[in-house]
Design a protein around this motif. Sequence first.
Motif, mmCIF file in Angstrom:
data_model
loop_
_atom_site.group_PDB
_atom_site.id
_atom_site.type_symbol
_atom_site.label_atom_id
_atom_site.label_comp_id
_atom_site.label_asym_id
_atom_site.label_seq_id
_atom_site.Cartn_x
_atom_site.Cartn_y
_atom_site.Cartn_z
ATOM 1 N N ALA A 146 0.803 -1.217 0.072
ATOM 2 C CA ALA A 146 0.020 0.196 -0.044
ATOM 3 C C ALA A 146 0.814 1.265 0.041
ATOM 4 O O ALA A 146 1.950 1.385 0.477
ATOM 5 C CB ALA A 146 -0.968 0.139 1.172
ATOM 6 N N VAL A 147 0.271 2.374 -0.709
ATOM 7 C CA VAL A 147 1.245 3.629 -0.744
ATOM 8 C C VAL A 147 0.283 4.604 0.311
ATOM 9 O O VAL A 147 -0.831 4.780 0.105
ATOM 10 C CB VAL A 147 1.342 4.004 -2.137
ATOM 11 C CG1 VAL A 147 1.820 5.513 -2.131
ATOM 12 C CG2 VAL A 147 1.814 3.165 -3.221
ATOM 13 N N ARG A 148 0.932 5.395 1.129
ATOM 14 C CA ARG A 148 0.375 5.988 2.269
ATOM 15 C C ARG A 148 0.747 7.459 1.715
ATOM 16 O O ARG A 148 1.936 7.788 1.443
ATOM 17 C CB ARG A 148 0.992 5.642 3.364
ATOM 18 C CG ARG A 148 0.353 6.290 4.504
ATOM 19 C CD ARG A 148 0.451 5.619 6.098
ATOM 20 N NE ARG A 148 -0.187 4.570 5.924
ATOM 21 C CZ ARG A 148 -0.253 3.755 6.812
ATOM 22 N NH1 ARG A 148 0.559 3.982 8.263
ATOM 23 N NH2 ARG A 148 -0.841 2.415 7.005
ATOM 24 N N LEU A 149 -0.142 8.359 1.955
ATOM 25 C CA LEU A 149 0.149 9.858 1.896
ATOM 26 C C LEU A 149 -0.440 10.531 3.164
ATOM 27 O O LEU A 149 -1.512 10.567 3.594
ATOM 28 C CB LEU A 149 -0.847 10.347 0.610
ATOM 29 C CG LEU A 149 -0.568 11.644 0.203
ATOM 30 C CD1 LEU A 149 0.418 11.939 -0.513
ATOM 31 C CD2 LEU A 149 -1.890 12.147 -0.832
ATOM 32 N N TRP A 150 0.298 11.558 3.513
ATOM 33 C CA TRP A 150 0.283 12.407 4.494
ATOM 34 C C TRP A 150 0.066 13.898 4.182
ATOM 35 O O TRP A 150 0.583 14.297 3.364
ATOM 36 C CB TRP A 150 1.592 12.404 5.379
ATOM 37 C CG TRP A 150 1.805 11.192 6.477
ATOM 38 C CD1 TRP A 150 1.369 10.840 7.825
ATOM 39 C CD2 TRP A 150 2.592 9.907 5.934
ATOM 40 N NE1 TRP A 150 1.727 9.666 8.113
ATOM 41 C CE2 TRP A 150 2.536 8.863 7.121
ATOM 42 C CE3 TRP A 150 3.277 9.698 4.949
ATOM 43 C CZ2 TRP A 150 3.040 7.946 7.003
ATOM 44 C CZ3 TRP A 150 4.009 8.355 4.675
ATOM 45 C CH2 TRP A 150 3.646 7.481 5.790
ATOM 46 N N PHE A 151 -1.169 14.366 4.826
ATOM 47 C CA PHE A 151 -1.669 15.322 4.639
ATOM 48 C C PHE A 151 -2.104 16.144 5.773
ATOM 49 O O PHE A 151 -2.538 15.592 7.156
ATOM 50 C CB PHE A 151 -2.564 15.698 3.511
ATOM 51 C CG PHE A 151 -3.800 14.724 3.790
ATOM 52 C CD1 PHE A 151 -5.013 15.157 4.168
ATOM 53 C CD2 PHE A 151 -3.798 13.174 3.580
ATOM 54 C CE1 PHE A 151 -6.212 14.283 4.453
ATOM 55 C CE2 PHE A 151 -4.769 12.622 3.807
ATOM 56 C CZ PHE A 151 -5.963 13.131 4.324
ATOM 57 N N ALA A 152 -2.866 17.576 5.715
ATOM 58 C CA ALA A 152 -3.439 18.225 6.704
ATOM 59 C C ALA A 152 -4.497 19.296 6.099
ATOM 60 O O ALA A 152 -4.189 19.594 4.917
ATOM 61 C CB ALA A 152 -2.447 18.843 7.345
ATOM 62 N N LEU A 153 -5.535 18.992 6.771
ATOM 63 C CA LEU A 153 -6.651 20.112 6.208
ATOM 64 C C LEU A 153 -7.017 21.119 7.156
ATOM 65 O O LEU A 153 -6.954 20.890 8.599
ATOM 66 C CB LEU A 153 -7.929 19.446 6.005
ATOM 67 C CG LEU A 153 -7.823 18.167 4.565
ATOM 68 C CD1 LEU A 153 -9.154 17.439 4.672
ATOM 69 C CD2 LEU A 153 -7.428 18.798 3.479
ATOM 70 N N ARG A 154 -7.149 22.451 6.833
ATOM 71 C CA ARG A 154 -7.579 23.379 7.770
ATOM 72 C C ARG A 154 -8.546 24.321 7.278
ATOM 73 O O ARG A 154 -8.196 24.832 6.108
ATOM 74 C CB ARG A 154 -6.407 24.254 8.271
ATOM 75 C CG ARG A 154 -6.596 25.189 9.521
ATOM 76 C CD ARG A 154 -5.508 25.817 10.035
ATOM 77 N NE ARG A 154 -4.666 26.855 8.944
ATOM 78 C CZ ARG A 154 -3.679 26.308 8.543
ATOM 79 N NH1 ARG A 154 -3.108 25.222 8.541
ATOM 80 N NH2 ARG A 154 -3.140 27.062 7.712
ATOM 81 N N TYR A 155 -9.697 24.585 7.683
ATOM 82 C CA TYR A 155 -10.812 25.456 7.006
ATOM 83 C C TYR A 155 -10.712 26.658 8.149
ATOM 84 O O TYR A 155 -11.065 26.818 9.020
ATOM 85 C CB TYR A 155 -12.017 24.933 6.874
ATOM 86 C CG TYR A 155 -13.133 25.529 6.183
ATOM 87 C CD1 TYR A 155 -12.972 25.738 4.807
ATOM 88 C CD2 TYR A 155 -14.319 26.242 6.909
ATOM 89 C CE1 TYR A 155 -13.963 26.510 4.106
ATOM 90 C CE2 TYR A 155 -15.066 26.934 6.380
ATOM 91 C CZ TYR A 155 -14.914 27.167 4.978
ATOM 92 O OH TYR A 155 -15.840 27.842 4.264
ATOM 93 N N GLN A 156 -10.772 28.019 7.234
ATOM 94 C CA GLN A 156 -11.037 29.137 7.824
ATOM 95 C C GLN A 156 -12.070 29.738 7.589
ATOM 96 O O GLN A 156 -12.406 30.268 6.513
ATOM 97 C CB GLN A 156 -9.907 30.300 7.458
ATOM 98 C CG GLN A 156 -8.382 29.546 7.767
ATOM 99 C CD GLN A 156 -7.360 30.281 7.256
ATOM 100 O OE1 GLN A 156 -7.452 31.383 6.423
ATOM 101 N NE2 GLN A 156 -5.936 30.154 7.775
ATOM 102 N N ASP A 157 -13.130 29.659 8.706
ATOM 103 C CA ASP A 157 -14.690 30.252 8.608
ATOM 104 C C ASP A 157 -14.517 31.656 7.982
ATOM 105 O O ASP A 157 -15.247 32.076 7.174
ATOM 106 C CB ASP A 157 -15.471 29.983 9.698
ATOM 107 C CG ASP A 157 -15.274 28.451 10.003
ATOM 108 O OD1 ASP A 157 -15.633 27.621 9.293
ATOM 109 O OD2 ASP A 157 -15.352 28.390 11.258
#
Length: 420
Positions: A146-157
């Motif tokens: 399996a190939v793994r991907l690291w990321f992050a999400l941030r929503y600014q209201d």
Amino acid sequence: MADLLLVALGCGLSAAFLLLLLAGLSVYLLWRKRQAQILYRGLIPTTPTIPRCTTPVLQTSQTSQNGSYGTGDVPFIVPPRFKTASQMKEKREGGEDAEEWEHHPDLHTQRGSLTVGSWFPLGRLRPDLYQLPEEPGEWALPNGTAVRLWFALRYQDEREQLVVSLLRAANLPSWCQGNITLVKLQLLPSEERRHRQAKAKLKGCHPTFNDSFVFQVSNSCVDQCSVHMSLFTVEQRKHHLIGQILIPLRPTELKEAAGKVQWRDLDNESDQPLSKNGDIQVSLNYNPSLHRLTVVVLRARGLQCGSDAGVCVQVSLKIHTQVVRNKWTTVSKGINPSFNERLTFRLLPMQLDTGCLSLELQQPFTKEPVSLGVVVIGPFMYARGRELDHWNDMVSKPQELVREWHTLGMASSLTIMHQV
């Protein structure tokens, strides 16, 4: 004789008087010039005094007490040098500038920005859009292939912006060791026709990206959007899809994440069971107004041939049992070759029910090309199952390129079926 002497004497006296007058006038002019120089030097001091700087910004306008623009001195103040925290504290605690620092406590943060009027900075950077999340101390590698991907999400209201930080990937196949790695990001469905692209810093099976992307998403439609990421490896200018992930955006999960590092294992199409002779991926499009059938041969996988063997795809357009036109792709090597070639044919709308496409993989470097497998895509007269559905989707979606995988069969068995 006496008259001549009197005339000569008069001329001599007149000449002497004129000489004395010119000499006196010259002396007077020299004296006036000297006095003027002495007066000019007294007006300009030899060591001009520069007023002490009292504020770190330049005021561009100054008004008098009665509200009108005065004709006095125009203030021009040079910003001070950078000072330490202790010096700034001493300046704020005492002196004539304490009141000004109390009214404008953020002046020290605006140094270096041009200001106009009353404390309005121009051209400020927003570092929050480029701040990457903290990386975890250990990167847990996935199990198996399996190939793994690291990321992050941030929503600014308040700004209605989604910040996607792409960190790294891991466990790419060994044949990607010397290739460039790319990740394409899309915000669906608003940006379905365009994508952002991130390139890995270094080549290898564990590439690092450390890149951020900003998408404008309204608060009212956040829960209707998804982030699509596709990971590619580039080999000889051809993009090979390694895997992809689709991340639905849910407001509650975005608040809980708040920029924290996440990871997902990519959905790999090669994990699907392969057929005996391999598979081929094709995109189709039919434009009824131009009478144009477009075939895009993308790639193949699981072929029964050597890794160094060159293969090509012969695409044939048939009307009933007659071959109207044959076209070939360029030769590509490997058991999972990539072609990415577009071929076009002329097909009338009335021929959609009587025409079909035959795609055959061949090894051309022999006296007679060796067939590795063939598939026929067409209407009900020629095909069933996935091949029939692909043809019908192509006809019903004239504005799209419909992509699908197809199983390769033996050429002899397909020929017997068509004859029956």
